[in-house]
Design an enzyme around this catalytic site. Structure first.
Site, PDB file in Angstrom:
ATOM      1  N   LYS A 257       0.843  -1.204   0.000  1.00  0.00           N
ATOM      2  CA  LYS A 257       0.000   0.000   0.000  1.00  0.00           C
ATOM      3  C   LYS A 257       0.875   1.249   0.000  1.00  0.00           C
ATOM      4  O   LYS A 257       2.004   1.205   0.486  1.00  0.00           O
ATOM      5  CB  LYS A 257      -0.850   0.027   1.281  1.00  0.00           C
ATOM      6  N   ARG A 331     -10.893 -10.924   1.551  1.00  0.00           N
ATOM      7  CA  ARG A 331     -11.850 -11.844   0.935  1.00  0.00           C
ATOM      8  C   ARG A 331     -11.273 -13.266   0.883  1.00  0.00           C
ATOM      9  O   ARG A 331     -12.020 -14.232   0.863  1.00  0.00           O
ATOM     10  CB  ARG A 331     -12.280 -11.319  -0.446  1.00  0.00           C
TER      11      ARG A 331
HETATM   12  N1  BES Z   1      -8.134  -3.552   4.421  1.00  0.00           N
HETATM   13  C1  BES Z   1      -8.362  -3.072   3.103  1.00  0.00           C
HETATM   14  C2  BES Z   1      -9.655  -2.281   2.987  1.00  0.00           C
HETATM   15  C3  BES Z   1      -9.731  -1.008   3.768  1.00  0.00           C
HETATM   16  C4  BES Z   1      -9.375   0.185   3.174  1.00  0.00           C
HETATM   17  C5  BES Z   1     -10.199  -0.981   5.062  1.00  0.00           C
HETATM   18  C6  BES Z   1      -9.472   1.362   3.881  1.00  0.00           C
HETATM   19  C7  BES Z   1     -10.284   0.190   5.770  1.00  0.00           C
HETATM   20  C8  BES Z   1      -9.928   1.368   5.177  1.00  0.00           C
HETATM   21  C9  BES Z   1      -8.436  -4.232   2.117  1.00  0.00           C
HETATM   22  O1  BES Z   1      -7.711  -5.360   2.462  1.00  0.00           O
HETATM   23  C10 BES Z   1      -7.867  -3.708   0.825  1.00  0.00           C
HETATM   24  O2  BES Z   1      -6.743  -3.337   0.823  1.00  0.00           O
HETATM   25  N2  BES Z   1      -8.673  -3.684  -0.224  1.00  0.00           N
HETATM   26  C11 BES Z   1      -8.231  -3.179  -1.494  1.00  0.00           C
HETATM   27  C12 BES Z   1      -8.824  -4.054  -2.571  1.00  0.00           C
HETATM   28  C13 BES Z   1      -8.246  -3.830  -3.938  1.00  0.00           C
HETATM   29  C14 BES Z   1      -6.796  -4.243  -3.975  1.00  0.00           C
HETATM   30  C15 BES Z   1      -9.032  -4.610  -4.965  1.00  0.00           C
HETATM   31  C16 BES Z   1      -8.715  -1.741  -1.619  1.00  0.00           C
HETATM   32  O3  BES Z   1      -9.797  -1.415  -1.119  1.00  0.00           O
HETATM   33  O4  BES Z   1      -7.983  -0.931  -2.183  1.00  0.00           O
HETATM   34 ZN    ZN Z   2      -5.654  -5.278   1.789  1.00  0.00          ZN
END
Ligand code: BES
Ligand code: ZN
Ligand code: ZN
Length: 483
Positions: A257, A331
């Site tokens: 990230k 997921r």
């Molecule tokens: N934990 C994150 C989602 C999240 C984002 C929770 C902001 C709380 C605040 C999740 O694991 C994630 O990173 N999802 C990605 C999915 C994408 C790679 C398809 C996202 O939301 O960017």
């Molecule tokens: Zn994630």
């Protein structure tokens, strides 16, 4: 558990609550009868007190502090509103120098208990041991509340149950606020193992065939685990299964990230915290139900043994998944936990909670969590519980329309797509592939709600414990109300 990193979940500054007919010496009173209020308002002259619900106006008089509390139209006051008023009273009065506060309000005993419950919910802060000197902003003097009523026994009986739920909400907040070097997969297991009235079973993902959970956790120094919390209060009935995403830290993995606000990803276990809190509440109040709580616990790290984009992993259900983005890890762990819960426990209902997607924040903002289910009755029960508890939901589409987005050239499914699209909806549909059709199942994407961006009536900025009250209410609506 020993060491400087021990997580303290029982905060010594718990608000003490009692009920009495008269104020003990040394406690200050709030007088709420309209006659007193009008008299005070006349004395101060110009003011903006409009008796609106949740409006609180502290006034320093020569007789000490007096506080005017707006109730609006008494006939319209519902439980949720009483709690919000209580939360606002706490926020206003916590640091004005009052230690013991008597509340003399024109309320029925149960209403008074609900209002004080709102105060207790609001009276939470991160455990003091994370810093050497207390945070001046978060120091408060208010320690004891005395609810004045003609029927203290009735008010206390009503409050007893609420107090236990507040403890569980605070426990969930303690877990969410805990830094990831304190709350590791290992210490998470230790902590949930201490919940009274609940037994903990730890399932090894490799031995149980939970290879998706294993893949997500394989890059961490702490092994992943499926924690199963058993609460048996309802004889032989099929259990309700609650499943929570418990990523103790989400770096994103190899698809790392960006660094801005990455620290917030210590809270990526808000779903598991809500499930643990719900079990704590149900066990403490001895709810007549059987519940299994499954926490899919892992740390999503970047390392030489982390899963890679393009890896294909066969999960518990037998389907293979091509991992397109290692950051769509929630997921994956949930897919295994849901499939395992359905196969082993044959639950009457299954609900998962997860800080699953950033996309749901864009869809719904920070007011409501995403609700996905194919079951209309479950949808309306959850929606109603959310309204009643001020933990609101909004139903979003769950359909096979998104299967194209989840099609892989090599495996049965892929975990996400590179196309721009409704990722929260894709994620929900992904999960549905792992839940047998006959199991009534709902998925709650709580990414925007697990932590509040600003102060609200029942929780200050920070972790909310979202889901604990909702699940507790759902259980009492579905299994405990009179026929
Ligand atoms: N934990 C994150 C989602 C999240 C984002 C929770 C902001 C709380 C605040 C999740 O694991 C994630 O990173 N999802 C990605 C999915 C994408 C790679 C398809 C996202 O939301 O960017
Ligand atoms: Zn994630
Ligand atoms: Zn995540």
């Amino acid at each position: 558990m020993t060491g400087w990193w021990r997580i303290i979940t029982k905060t010594p500054d718990k608000l003490q609550v009692s009920f009495a007919t008269e104020l003990p010496p040394g406690a200050r009173a709030i007088a709420a009868s309209s006659a007193v209020a009008e008299d005070l308002l006349a004395k101060i002259g110009e003011h903006d007190f409009k008796n609106e619900p949740e409006q609180v106006l502290p006034i320093l008089t020569d007789g000490g502090w007096r506080v005017l509390v707006g109730f609006g139209d008494l006939a319209k006051l519902d439980t949720a509103c009483l709690r919000r008023i209580g939360g606002q009273i706490f926020a206003e009065l916590k640091d004005v120098g009052i230690t013991r506060l008597g509340l003399q309000l024109d309320l029925a005993p149960a209403q008074l208990a609900q209002l004080i419950y709102g105060m207790r919910l609001r009276a939470w802060r991160p455990a003091a041991h994370y810093r050497q000197r207390p945070d001046d902003e978060k120091v408060w003097h208010l320690k004891q509340i005395i609810g004045l009523t003609d029927a203290p026994g009735a008010a206390a009986a009503c409050f007893e149950r609420l107090d236990k739920i507040a403890d569980a909400v605070h426990f969930a907040r303690d877990l969410v606020v805990a830094p990831a070097n304190y709350l590791t997969p290992k210490s998470f297991l230790d902590l949930v193992g201490e919940i009274k009235g609940v037994s903990l079973e730890v399932v090894d993902p490799v031995k149980a065939g939970l290879h998706l959970l294993q893949a997500v956790g394989q890059g961490s120094a702490f092994p992943p685990a499926l924690a199963i919390l058993h609460y048996q209060g309802g004889g032989k009935a099929a259990p309700l299964a609650l499943v929570g995403k418990g990523i103790t830290f989400d770096t994103g993995g190899i698809d790392i990230k960006p660094r801005l606000h990455l620290e917030e990803m210590k809270g990526d276990m808000g779903g598991a915290a809500a499930v643990a809190g719900a079990l704590m509440a149900l066990a403490a109040r001895r709810a007549p139900v059987n519940v299994v709580g499954l926490l899919a616990i892992a740390e999503n790290m970047v390392s030489g043994c982390a899963m890679r984009p393009g890896d294909v992993v066969k999960g518990f259900a037998g389907q293979t998944v091509e991992i397109i983005d290692t950051d769509a890890e929630g997921r994956l762990v949930l897919a295994d936990a849901l499939a395992y819960a359905a196969a082993r426990f044959k639950p009457s209902v299954m609900i998962d909670l997860a800080t699953l997607t950033g996309a749901v924040e864009i869809t719904l903002g920070f007011e409501r969590a995403g609700l996905f289910t194919a079951d209309d009755r479950l949808a309306s029960s959850l929606f109603a519980a959310g309204e009643a508890e001020d933990e609101k939901l909004w139903r979003l589409p769950l359909t096979d329309r998104y299967d194209d987005a989840l099609a892989s050239p090599i495996a049965d499914l892929r975990n996400c797509t590179w196309e721009r699209g409704p990722d929260a909806l894709h994620a929900a549909r992904f999960l549905q592939h792992f839940v047998p059709e006959q199991v009534p199942w709902a998925h709650l994407d709580i990414a925007g709600l697990s932590e509040a961006q600003e102060d609200g009536p029942l929780a200050a900025e920070g972790p909310t414990g979202f889901g604990v009250r909702l699940l507790d209410r759902l259980v009492s609506d579905l299994y405990e109300s009179a026929p």
